[in-house]
Design an enzyme around this catalytic site. Structure first.
Site, PDB file in Angstrom:
ATOM      1  N   ARG A  42     -12.298   5.953  -2.607  1.00 14.92           N
ATOM      2  CA  ARG A  42     -11.427   4.856  -2.172  1.00 14.92           C
ATOM      3  C   ARG A  42     -11.879   3.564  -2.821  1.00 14.92           C
ATOM      4  NH1 ARG A  42      -8.123   6.588   1.854  1.00 14.92           N
ATOM      5  NH2 ARG A  42      -7.309   4.517   2.268  1.00 14.92           N
ATOM      6  N   HIS A 100      -3.857  -5.978   1.872  1.00 19.06           N
ATOM      7  CA  HIS A 100      -3.786  -6.197   3.317  1.00 19.06           C
ATOM      8  C   HIS A 100      -4.455  -7.536   3.600  1.00 19.06           C
ATOM      9  CE1 HIS A 100      -2.614  -2.011   3.655  1.00 19.06           C
ATOM     10  NE2 HIS A 100      -3.700  -1.624   3.008  1.00 19.06           N
ATOM     11  N   CYS A 128       0.821  -1.219   0.000  1.00 16.57           N
ATOM     12  CA  CYS A 128       0.000   0.000   0.000  1.00 16.57           C
ATOM     13  C   CYS A 128       0.859   1.275   0.000  1.00 16.57           C
ATOM     14  CB  CYS A 128      -0.955  -0.048   1.184  1.00 16.57           C
ATOM     15  SG  CYS A 128      -2.386   1.036   0.987  1.00 16.57           S
TER      16      CYS A 128
END
Lengths: 426, 237
Positions: free
Chosen positions: B127, B189, B93
């Site tokens: 997002r 993640h 990320c």
């Protein structure tokens, strides 16, 4: 005024219809009424002499419950929102329920408010006191970054007369000077060491207390029965508080409630005494009887809260039976990465027995395996898992459930099928 | 035998459970009788990257990413040398973005990266959040993405994998992550490695060979729970 009356009537009607349809749903009346009169909350709150807001990441519900108990012990008439219904519509629903002729006849209102919703509600509620319990990373897919949450709370505090702040939490202590006046609560060094804040959670070493010396200090906290005994110093006066709530984090919640109650004119001894009569809120250290066993629920929503439950379990006698139930619905946070931020390693070597359930039962099983505390089995289905888990607990024995929010609702529904679902995520 | 795992910016760049990657690598070495030494490198700490076998870094908040970007610039030469020498890197990320050429914010401000990967990232409004599944050389990878940056790979930059479900680098190209020598970047993640044990072992195998030569072997482990968890996660909406 007419618009307000119509909004209240429509909200009540919608609530009754929703109940007839078996939907429960504490959000419906507020949602409907606010659509008709968007200033409904502002108008009804104007008739209440004093309003208290309780916000923060963890401990809102319990702190609210403790504070309500303290105020009622002091003879105040209190209005509060139902557990967990902490968005504007939850507040509106409660106000509609108690409104008479467009007014709310009470001495004081205590509202638990979601830390993201508090920015918009702060100026509308104009609180005499706003309590900020703590600020930690929580469901990043829902709340975003912690700096954003802190900015929401800061903005809300500009509309509060008094802020009751956690002196031991750097993010909260940093909000000092925003409200008209500040009052701090916190723990002695040994107590503080048991409450890691967000920064220590993510690798920074604990240092000196980030805030000033607190007016309400938890000197010590010792487990006692299913709850604990906490020694407090309130503005220089030493007091003992008995709590039906386990865990050092609940001693902090009690300190926050005492700090708010005394700021509102309740005598410290009255506030401390009232805490003993407050039973745990739904799933927050609550114990229920089920098939001849005592089943305790420890709700966890984020790594900081999970660490508190882990600390509690790690301090208990070996052989505890624990089912960890992790769901990934919207209200839980769809991302379960946070399981890796919690100190699950502290459960290794405790001699406890672990099983997992929930939509992410297997993720939790992996987490436990890598922590050195492998689960005996993982079963996603809540009913199958609960029965299998309880079958493994001796009759008369005690078991602990550690669920996320919707997993807790699933389990409570099974544990207490006759109890109406009072709490609904809104 | 031992391997050194360097955890870059453990406090600053670790808000999405990316510590799980360090835990997974350490345990999977220990279960095979190989010592795992974890070294934590904070902003400003001097560090010699030739000492590390695997360097791991995660995602962080915007403010932390700014602090880290400046620190990375000071280490750029050392890190590029280590990558060229074959040191294994896993960046997730925020640090993945900074291992590209640059991050261009919505307002047009530029945060320079260190150019390990031939890519650049542009800040976006919305997002990209959700469960994600990739197909890679090392089998499918399952994780969770949560980023507003859109990453675009340069011509010839190898992605980590192709998106089967989710967004990946951006919503246009269906690729995800980047690979250069033994350096890997990804948005996943989860944490990424615990539920993707074959990929975790690929990193360890490369690190072992680098340090201990071609005959160093990783024994098999029982990954039943990990694989079941990955299968279950792949079915989540």
């Amino acid at each position: 005024m007419l618009r307000l009356q119509i909004a209240i009537a429509a909200g009540r009607l919608a609530g009754r219809a929703s109940q007839l349809l078996g939907r429960g749903g504490s959000a419906v009346p507020g949602l409907v009424a606010e659509r008709i009169d968007p200033r409904l909350i502002d108008r009804l709150v104007a008739s209440i002499p004093r309003v208290v807001v309780v916000t923060g990441t963890n401990g809102k519900t319990t702190t609210t419950k403790l504070l309500v108990g303290m105020l009622e012990s002091a003879g105040r008439r209190v209005v509060t929102n139902p557990t967990g219904s902490n968005l504007a519509r939850g507040v509106a629903t409660r106000l509609i329920e108690v409104a008479r002729r467009g007014r709310v006849d009470t001495d004081i209102a205590v509202f638990e408010v979601d830390e993201a919703a508090v920015r918009a509600l702060g100026p509308r509620l104009r609180p005499a006191v706003t309590v900020v319990t703590n600020l930690a990373r929580d469901q990043l897919d829902r709340y975003g970054e912690l700096d954003t949450t802190a900015a929401h709370v800061r903005s809300a505090l500009e509309h509060a007369a008094i802020a009751v702040l956690n002196a031991d939490d750097p993010m909260v202590a940093g909000l000092a000077g925003t409200a008209g006046a500040d009052r701090f609560f916190g723990g002695s060094d040994p107590v503080r060491a048991q409450m890691p804040d967000d920064r220590t959670l993510y690798g920074d070493a604990g240092g000196p207390r980030p805030g000033p010396e607190p007016s309400v200090l938890v000197r010590a906290a010792e487990p006692a029965g299913e709850g604990q005994r906490a020694a407090l110093t309130v503005d220089g006066e030493d007091l003992e508080v008995r709590l039906l709530l386990p865990g050092v984090y609940n001693a902090y919640n009690a300190a926050a409630a005492v700090a708010a109650a005394t700021a509102l004119g309740v005598e410290a001894a009255v506030a401390a005494g009232a805490a003993a009569g407050v039973v745990p809120a739904w799933g927050r250290g609550q114990t229920v009887e089920y098939r001849g066993r005592r089943v305790r629920l420890l709700l966890v929503k984020n790594p900081a809260g999970f660490n508190q439950a882990i600390r509690l379990l790690a301090g208990e006698e070996p052989g505890a039976q624990v089912m960890i139930s992790i769901n990934d619905h919207t209200a839980d946070g769809r991302d379960v990465s946070w399981l890796w931020d919690a100190r699950v390693e502290d459960l290794a070597g405790t001699g406890h027995r672990f099983v997992t359930s929930g939509t992410r039962a297997l993720d939790m099983a992996v987490r436990l395996k890598y922590a050195g505390a492998a689960a005996e089995w993982a079963e996603p289905d809540p009913r199958t898992a609960l029965d299998r888990f309880v079958d493994g607990v001796a009759a008369g024995g005690t078991a602990t459930l550690v669920p996320t929010y919707t997993a807790m609702l699933d389990l409570l529904h099974l544990l207490q099928p006759d109890t109406h679902r009072r709490e609904a995520w809104t | 035998m031992r391997l050194v795992i360097a955890h870059l910016y453990p406090a600053e760049m670790n808000i999405y459970g990316d510590t799980g990657n360090v835990i997974a690598l350490s345990r999977r070495l220990e279960w095979r009788g190989i010592d795992a030494v974890v070294e934590r490198i904070a902003v400003g700490d001097p560090y010699d990257f030739t000492a590390a076998d695997v360097v791991v870094a995660g995602g962080g908040e915007d403010r932390a990413q700014l602090a880290v970007a400046a620190d990375l610039q000071r280490r750029a030469g050392d890190i590029r040398e280590a990558v060229a020498a074959g040191t294994v890197f896993l960046t997730i990320c925020g640090t993945y973005q900074l291992f590209g050429h640059r991050f261009v914010t919505h307002d047009g401000d530029e945060m320079p990266g260190i150019g390990v990967f031939d890519l650049e990232t542009h800040g976006g409004d919305e997002r990209m959040i959700g469960n994600i599944v990739l197909d890679t050389e090392w089998g499918p990878l399952v994780g969770f993405e949560n980023h507003s940056g859109r990453t675009f790979l340069g011509e010839g930059q190898q992605p980590l994998g192709m998106v089967r479900k989710g967004y990946g680098n951006n919503e246009r190209d269906f690729d995800e992550g980047a690979v250069a020598a033994n350096a890997f970047g990804s948005y996943l993640h989860g944490a990424l490695l615990p539920k993707n044990p074959a990929f975790a072992d690929e990193l360890l195998r490369r690190a072992l060979v680098q340090r201990h030569g071609d005959d160093a072997v990783l024994g098999p482990l029982d990954d039943g729970v990990e694989r079941a968890a990955a299968d279950a996660a792949a079915t989540r909406p």
